[in-house]
Design an enzyme around this catalytic site. Structure first.
Site, PDB file in Angstrom:
ATOM      1  N   PRO A   1     -11.843 -16.049 -14.926  1.00  0.00           N
ATOM      2  CA  PRO A   1     -11.999 -16.349 -13.493  1.00  0.00           C
ATOM      3  C   PRO A   1     -10.619 -16.610 -12.897  1.00  0.00           C
ATOM      4  O   PRO A   1      -9.848 -17.389 -13.458  1.00  0.00           O
ATOM      5  CB  PRO A   1     -12.834 -17.635 -13.487  1.00  0.00           C
ATOM      6  CG  PRO A   1     -12.640 -18.258 -14.828  1.00  0.00           C
ATOM      7  CD  PRO A   1     -12.329 -17.142 -15.785  1.00  0.00           C
TER       8      PRO A   1
ATOM      9  N   GLN B   1     -18.575 -18.626 -11.926  1.00  0.00           N
ATOM     10  CA  GLN B   1     -17.948 -19.899 -12.272  1.00  0.00           C
ATOM     11  C   GLN B   1     -18.098 -20.895 -11.134  1.00  0.00           C
ATOM     12  O   GLN B   1     -17.761 -20.606  -9.985  1.00  0.00           O
ATOM     13  CB  GLN B   1     -16.457 -19.754 -12.594  1.00  0.00           C
ATOM     14  CG  GLN B   1     -15.956 -21.108 -13.118  1.00  0.00           C
ATOM     15  CD  GLN B   1     -14.462 -21.195 -13.340  1.00  0.00           C
ATOM     16  OE1 GLN B   1     -13.688 -20.995 -12.421  1.00  0.00           O
ATOM     17  NE2 GLN B   1     -14.065 -21.502 -14.563  1.00  0.00           N
TER      18      GLN B   1
ATOM     19  N   CYS C   1      -9.298 -26.581 -14.403  1.00  0.00           N
ATOM     20  CA  CYS C   1      -8.367 -26.389 -13.295  1.00  0.00           C
ATOM     21  C   CYS C   1      -7.638 -27.690 -12.985  1.00  0.00           C
ATOM     22  O   CYS C   1      -8.271 -28.716 -12.736  1.00  0.00           O
ATOM     23  CB  CYS C   1      -9.103 -25.896 -12.052  1.00  0.00           C
ATOM     24  SG  CYS C   1      -7.995 -25.728 -10.653  1.00  0.00           S
TER      25      CYS C   1
ATOM     26  N   HIS D   1      -9.113 -22.746 -22.956  1.00  0.00           N
ATOM     27  CA  HIS D   1      -7.735 -22.394 -22.609  1.00  0.00           C
ATOM     28  C   HIS D   1      -6.857 -23.266 -23.500  1.00  0.00           C
ATOM     29  O   HIS D   1      -6.856 -24.486 -23.372  1.00  0.00           O
ATOM     30  CB  HIS D   1      -7.499 -22.657 -21.120  1.00  0.00           C
ATOM     31  CG  HIS D   1      -6.141 -22.243 -20.635  1.00  0.00           C
ATOM     32  ND1 HIS D   1      -5.784 -22.317 -19.314  1.00  0.00           N
ATOM     33  CD2 HIS D   1      -5.053 -21.761 -21.288  1.00  0.00           C
ATOM     34  CE1 HIS D   1      -4.526 -21.883 -19.159  1.00  0.00           C
ATOM     35  NE2 HIS D   1      -4.068 -21.556 -20.354  1.00  0.00           N
TER      36      HIS D   1
ATOM     37  N   GLY E   1      -5.631 -17.743 -23.070  1.00  0.00           N
ATOM     38  CA  GLY E   1      -4.264 -18.176 -22.826  1.00  0.00           C
ATOM     39  C   GLY E   1      -3.221 -17.292 -23.483  1.00  0.00           C
ATOM     40  O   GLY E   1      -3.073 -17.305 -24.703  1.00  0.00           O
ATOM     41  N   GLY E   2      -2.537 -16.500 -22.660  1.00  0.00           N
ATOM     42  CA  GLY E   2      -1.352 -15.792 -23.145  1.00  0.00           C
ATOM     43  C   GLY E   2      -1.593 -14.487 -23.875  1.00  0.00           C
ATOM     44  O   GLY E   2      -0.657 -13.959 -24.480  1.00  0.00           O
TER      45      GLY E   2
ATOM     46  N   GLY F   1      -6.659 -13.246 -18.892  1.00  0.00           N
ATOM     47  CA  GLY F   1      -6.492 -13.464 -17.459  1.00  0.00           C
ATOM     48  C   GLY F   1      -5.427 -12.572 -16.855  1.00  0.00           C
ATOM     49  O   GLY F   1      -5.669 -11.406 -16.531  1.00  0.00           O
ATOM     50  N   ARG F   2      -4.213 -13.103 -16.767  1.00  0.00           N
ATOM     51  CA  ARG F   2      -3.160 -12.440 -15.999  1.00  0.00           C
ATOM     52  C   ARG F   2      -2.851 -11.022 -16.456  1.00  0.00           C
ATOM     53  O   ARG F   2      -2.654 -10.126 -15.625  1.00  0.00           O
ATOM     54  CB  ARG F   2      -1.886 -13.303 -16.021  1.00  0.00           C
ATOM     55  CG  ARG F   2      -2.026 -14.531 -15.140  1.00  0.00           C
ATOM     56  CD  ARG F   2      -1.002 -15.583 -15.480  1.00  0.00           C
ATOM     57  NE  ARG F   2      -1.273 -16.203 -16.775  1.00  0.00           N
ATOM     58  CZ  ARG F   2      -0.594 -17.242 -17.261  1.00  0.00           C
ATOM     59  NH1 ARG F   2       0.397 -17.760 -16.561  1.00  0.00           N
ATOM     60  NH2 ARG F   2      -0.913 -17.758 -18.432  1.00  0.00           N
TER      61      ARG F   2
END
Ligand SMILES: Cc1cc2nc3c(=O)[nH]c(=O)nc-3n(C[C@H](O)[C@H](O)[C@H](O)COP(=O)(O)O)c2cc1C
Length: 333
Positions: A20, A73, A103, A174, A215-216, A236-237
């Site tokens: 998300p 979410q 968050c 995460h 994460g990552g 994610g990114r």
């Protein structure tokens, strides 16, 4: 809309998912991601219970039937509000309700939800129970491995233990702490160190739970390495910036036949979607195109192609003409 039976038959799994991401994983972005991968689970941006219970529900919840499997979410902490919001999510056909306990933003902390909920495991458990009481679809939690500088494994272990007792069977972790003071949300995705070993240990401690790591992650080798230890990987990114990576996931991680997609084919399908969206909902192509700017990531000519698709001055043209301009440079490269 899908009913719950169909959701269950669809056999939701968390092997691969796209995270998300506020302002990023809106329905247009998810449409692109779904063209690239049939099986990966997609998450919405966080929607707060306040926005759902007092705001424009269709604006927040509308999605394309093609997006399944797709998880909503939620951000919130009040069990009764979470239950009402979860019920809306189920009614709109989402396949899963996920609660944001990761968050770190100050705005979210003032509302007493997000990562600070890790300090309130009993309240999270109550929220999970309230949601599970009113929906048939899975209720899951996304969280961090700790708060501030504490490296206590017991803290995250007890958080999961308490929330699992309320019936949550899926945790997306995460693998870094959230520092609630002194870091922006962006810094909170970069500065607290990643500790994948903590997540592997959680899986060993709770073998009956589904534990996905986040994460990552930037390449398939790193994803495969994790899948040997935990149940799933959430990306994610890198998924956002390099969406073409997703086109290899069905084959690599779900045993599907090799993809026959091409980047140009996906771009054409996106232009057809832009045309449909413009007609049916008055959406400007620009709101859709912004999510596909990474489609040629790493290729010769990517920069020029991207510049055309993000050129404000071209907003007056129809999407198909912009695509023609974006391709005009291809022959020369
Ligand atoms: C622009 C942006 C927005 C985000 N919004 C959310 C959000 O709404 N809910 C959430 O749980 N995490 C959010 N995150 C965090 C991601 O879901 C993910 O946990 C984080 O980026 C780490 O994964 P990655 O290293 O693969 O990007 C956001 C991240 C980014 C970059």
């Amino acid at each position: 809309m899908m009913n719950n039976d169909t959701n269950l038959q669809a056999g939701l799994n968390w092997r691969l998912s796209v995270a998300p991401m506020m302002d990023w994983t809106d329905r247009h972005c998810r449409y692109l991601h779904r063209l690239l991968t049939r099986h990966t689970l997609l998450y919405t941006e966080m929607v707060t219970t306040g926005a759902l219970l007092h705001g424009d529900v269709p604006r927040h919840l509308r999605f394309d039937a093609q997006e399944h499997p797709v998880a909503l979410q939620l951000g919130g902490s009040e069990p009764a509000d979470l239950a009402r919001a979860a019920r809306l999510g189920a009614q709109w056909g989402y396949d899963e309700i996920n609660l944001n306990c990761g968050c770190p933003s100050e705005r979210v902390q003032r509302g007493a939800f997000g990562a600070c909920l890790m300090n309130e495991a009993a309240l999270v458990a109550e929220g999970v129970k309230a949601m599970r009481d009113v929906v048939q679809i899975p209720v899951t939690v996304k969280h961090r491995i700790g708060i501030d500088k504490s490296e206590s494994y017991e803290f995250v272990r007890d958080f999961i233990g308490t929330v699992a007792e309320a019936g949550c069977e899926v945790f997306i972790v995460h693998a870094r702490n959230a520092w609630l003071k002194g870091l922006s949300p962006k810094e909170n995705r970069e500065i607290p160190p990643l500790r994948y070993d903590v997540v592997a240990r959680l899986k060993r401690e709770f073998p009956h739970l589904t534990i996905a790591i986040n994460g990552g992650f930037k390449d398939s080798a790193a994803v495969a390495e994790q899948l040997a230890q935990v149940d799933g990987v959430m990306v994610g990114r890198e998924a956002y910036h390099n969406p073409w990576w997703l086109a290899s996931w069905d084959e690599a991680f779900y045993g599907a036949a090799p993809s026959t997609l091409t980047r140009e084919g996906v771009e054409e399908l996106m232009v057809e979607y832009m045309e449909r969206e413009a007609l049916e909902h008055g959406t400007h192509w620009y709101s859709v195109a912004r999510h596909m700017l990474g489609l040629r990531h790493g290729m010769a000519g990517a920069r020029r192609w991207r510049q055309v698709w993000s050129d404000h001055r071209l907003k007056v043209l129809p999407a198909r003409e912009v695509m023609a301009l974006a391709h005009a440079g291809d022959a020369r490269e």
